[in-house]
Design an enzyme around this catalytic site. Structure first.
Site, PDB file in Angstrom:
ATOM      1  N   LYS A 124       0.865  -1.181   0.000  1.00 38.15           N
ATOM      2  CA  LYS A 124       0.000   0.000   0.000  1.00 38.15           C
ATOM      3  C   LYS A 124       0.897   1.224   0.000  1.00 38.15           C
ATOM      4  CE  LYS A 124      -4.458   1.032   0.141  1.00 38.15           C
ATOM      5  NZ  LYS A 124      -5.601   0.248  -0.398  1.00 38.15           N
TER       6      LYS A 124
HETATM    7  P1  NAD Z   1     -13.012   7.819  -2.666  1.00 41.44           P
HETATM    8  O1  NAD Z   1     -11.991   8.816  -2.361  1.00 41.44           O
HETATM    9  O2  NAD Z   1     -13.473   7.647  -4.079  1.00 41.44           O
HETATM   10  O3  NAD Z   1     -14.322   8.054  -1.783  1.00 41.44           O
HETATM   11  C1  NAD Z   1     -14.307   8.195  -0.394  1.00 41.44           C
HETATM   12  C2  NAD Z   1     -15.701   8.661   0.041  1.00 41.44           C
HETATM   13  O4  NAD Z   1     -15.754   8.712   1.462  1.00 41.44           O
HETATM   14  C3  NAD Z   1     -16.071  10.063  -0.463  1.00 41.44           C
HETATM   15  O5  NAD Z   1     -17.448  10.090  -0.791  1.00 41.44           O
HETATM   16  C4  NAD Z   1     -15.811  10.936   0.761  1.00 41.44           C
HETATM   17  O6  NAD Z   1     -16.558  12.140   0.740  1.00 41.44           O
HETATM   18  C5  NAD Z   1     -16.271   9.984   1.845  1.00 41.44           C
HETATM   19  N1  NAD Z   1     -15.761  10.326   3.172  1.00 41.44           N
HETATM   20  C6  NAD Z   1     -14.514  10.739   3.525  1.00 41.44           C
HETATM   21  N2  NAD Z   1     -14.462  10.986   4.844  1.00 41.44           N
HETATM   22  C7  NAD Z   1     -15.691  10.699   5.323  1.00 41.44           C
HETATM   23  C8  NAD Z   1     -16.268  10.763   6.614  1.00 41.44           C
HETATM   24  N3  NAD Z   1     -15.548  11.151   7.665  1.00 41.44           N
HETATM   25  N4  NAD Z   1     -17.563  10.387   6.751  1.00 41.44           N
HETATM   26  C9  NAD Z   1     -18.286   9.986   5.684  1.00 41.44           C
HETATM   27  N5  NAD Z   1     -17.802   9.918   4.432  1.00 41.44           N
HETATM   28  C10 NAD Z   1     -16.520  10.274   4.272  1.00 41.44           C
HETATM   29  O7  NAD Z   1     -12.463   6.423  -2.096  1.00 41.44           O
HETATM   30  P2  NAD Z   1     -12.868   4.958  -2.520  1.00 41.44           P
HETATM   31  O8  NAD Z   1     -11.920   4.495  -3.554  1.00 41.44           O
HETATM   32  O9  NAD Z   1     -14.338   4.895  -2.760  1.00 41.44           O
HETATM   33  O10 NAD Z   1     -12.511   4.145  -1.188  1.00 41.44           O
HETATM   34  C11 NAD Z   1     -13.434   4.033  -0.094  1.00 41.44           C
HETATM   35  C12 NAD Z   1     -12.974   2.907   0.823  1.00 41.44           C
HETATM   36  O11 NAD Z   1     -12.900   1.683   0.084  1.00 41.44           O
HETATM   37  C13 NAD Z   1     -11.577   3.109   1.423  1.00 41.44           C
HETATM   38  O12 NAD Z   1     -11.564   2.568   2.724  1.00 41.44           O
HETATM   39  C14 NAD Z   1     -10.690   2.295   0.497  1.00 41.44           C
HETATM   40  O13 NAD Z   1      -9.479   1.893   1.100  1.00 41.44           O
HETATM   41  C15 NAD Z   1     -11.592   1.114   0.212  1.00 41.44           C
HETATM   42  N6  NAD Z   1     -11.248   0.397  -1.011  1.00 41.44           N
HETATM   43  C16 NAD Z   1     -11.185   1.039  -2.211  1.00 41.44           C
HETATM   44  C17 NAD Z   1     -10.888   0.297  -3.353  1.00 41.44           C
HETATM   45  C18 NAD Z   1     -10.877   0.928  -4.731  1.00 41.44           C
HETATM   46  O14 NAD Z   1     -10.742   0.176  -5.727  1.00 41.44           O
HETATM   47  N7  NAD Z   1     -11.044   2.210  -4.872  1.00 41.44           N
HETATM   48  C19 NAD Z   1     -10.613  -1.080  -3.263  1.00 41.44           C
HETATM   49  C20 NAD Z   1     -10.703  -1.698  -2.015  1.00 41.44           C
HETATM   50  C21 NAD Z   1     -11.016  -0.953  -0.898  1.00 41.44           C
END
Ligand code: NAD
Length: 430
Positions: A124
């Protein structure tokens, strides 16, 4: 580059429903590892080899800001384990990123790639920054500068980054381009690229699609009727928005969603097409026509069948777990439920599908993208979706069976499934 011997002092603070209390993310993952290792009586020497990251790279990235100032950003790339294949894991751009959190996310990737059975290890990375406050030029400069600094740790058969919170296809495009300046055209060096630059069809929605498949399978296994089920989703970025849309297509009602600005609810179910258009034009879910404003804390405590935390880690803790009313929690985010909250939910028979199973769809299609790049042969969208579906259904089936036969939670069963595969690969190499 340094080799880690023990976790550094945790510093991550978070306000995702836990009132800004400190969350030690590596400790959470380490505790879960330990519970599973004890449960399966894993050889103590193998435990020692799998517990800590193999290598940690900490870099400084100078960026000339638009106002002429020179700002120094801190970046990290952690290699946790590569016995099953090259290191693989996303890059997070967020103001709370620190080494402790990146280390925990790298370990989760090792277990996740094993559960969905793709030939990768776990890594990561991240940069401590607020990408929303950066101009496009500043973000590009930071992305390219970070790529130059971690270049020596990467390679098509060594370490392949991908997007995570705060990064996207555009950031991957800049990083691929920067790597290519030194090494020549190398599309397989990052995944999650735009389709026009060698990205895979279906990658953008892959994590959300995987969350949908896992939610559907969990509903079937635990007697929740998904058609008509009430679902709340915290976080409406890549993962949360796609998961909401695809789960709504399965007949469920998305009664609430939220982002960093707050949440919205609608008893009749939010119209996902119109909400998508609203977010595309305003940048937030707030003020969506026909919805009621709620807080993120209120969203977590709604009376729903399925709750999907899809934002950041540390959302459900011992302080707010008592308010949770959902029957099923699907961890789309990484580490959204702390161990104390997990224990409390288990004692109330709330089913929690852990992150390392629930959100493995992203790395699965990243694997498909890497394969397509190496073969210079593109798959159809339908093929990507079908192969993803098959991987996720198989992964859920294996973990669920382990949890039934071993009489354990899905979390312990997931760790046992992953540790078993990584331990066997380790034994074959030593
Ligand atoms: P992103 O940046 O696209 O979206 C994050 C979202 O969370 C946004 O809508 C943001 O406004 C919201 N957010 C941030 N802080 C917040 C809070 N305090 N309360 C409520 N909402 C809040 O990120 P993503 O890619 O959608 O990732 C989201 C989660 O999924 C993370 O934990 C990430 O590690 C995990 N994840 C992502 C992927 C991927 O392919 N993108 C894969 C596996 C896991």
């Amino acid at each position: 580059m340094t080799t880690a011997t023990a976790p550094a002092k945790p510093v991550t603070k978070r306000n995702n429903g836990n009132n800004g209390k400190h969350v030690d993310f590596f400790r959470i993952v380490d505790q879960q590892f330990q519970i599973a290792a004890d449960h399966m009586k894993l050889d103590p020497e193998i435990q020692l080899m799998l517990r800590f990251p193999y290598r940690e790279l900490v870099v400084q990235i100078p960026v000339r800001m638009d106002d002429g100032r020179l700002e120094m950003f801190h970046g990290y790339r952690v290699h946790h384990n590569a016995v099953r294949g090259p290191y693989k894991g996303g890059l997070r751009f967020h103001h709370e990123v620190d080494l402790n959190e990146v280390r925990s996310l790298a370990a989760l990737m090792t277990w996740k790639t094993a559960i969905v059975d793709v030939p990768f290890g776990g890594a990561k990375g991240g940069v401590t920054c607020d990408p929303r406050s950066l101009s496009r030029r500043e973000l590009q400069s930071l992305s390219r500068g970070f790529m130059r600094k971690i270049d020596m740790a990467l390679g098509v058969y060594r370490d392949i980054p991908a997007p995570d919170v705060g990064t996207n296809g555009q950031v991957m495009a800049w990083m691929m381009d920067e790597y290519g300046k030194k090494h020549g055209y190398t599309p397989a060096i990052v995944t999650g690229k735009p389709v026009n630059l060698g990205g895979s069809l279906g990658r953008e929605e892959a994590t959300g699609r995987g969350v949908m498949v896992i939610t559907r399978e969990a509903c079937k296994s635990y007697g929740v009727e998904l058609n008509g089920a009430r679902v709340a989703v915290q976080g409406f970025g890549n993962v949360g928005s796609w998961a909401s849309r695809l789960i709504a297509q399965e007949g469920a009602k998305i009664v609430a969603v939220s982002d960093v600005n707050g949440g919205i609810s609608c008893e009749a179910g939010l119209d996902m097409t119109k909400l998508g258009e609203h977010v595309a034009s305003t940048g937030t879910v707030m003020d969506f026509a026909g919805s009621t404003k709620i807080t993120n804390d209120e969203l977590l405590s709604l009376n729903v069948d399925v709750l999907i935390p899809a934002a950041l880690g540390g959302a459900i803790t011992k302080d707010n777990v008592g308010d949770i009313k959902a029957k099923l929690i699907v961890e789309a985010a990484n580490s959204p439920v702390t161990p104390a909250a997990d224990e409390a939910l288990r004692s109330r028979d709330v089913i929690v599908v852990p992150d390392i199973l629930a959100n493995g769809g992203g790395v699965t299609v990243s694997y498909f993208e890497w394969v397509q790049n190496l073969q210079q042969f593109n798959w159809t969208h339908q093929r990507v979706n079908e192969e993803l579906e098959a991987k996720m259904v198989t992964a859920f089936g294996s973990v669920h069976e382990r949890s039934v036969t071993g009489k354990t939670s899905l979390r312990i069963a997931s760790y046992v499934e992953a540790l078993d595969k990584v331990a066997k690969a380790t034994e074959l190499r030593v």
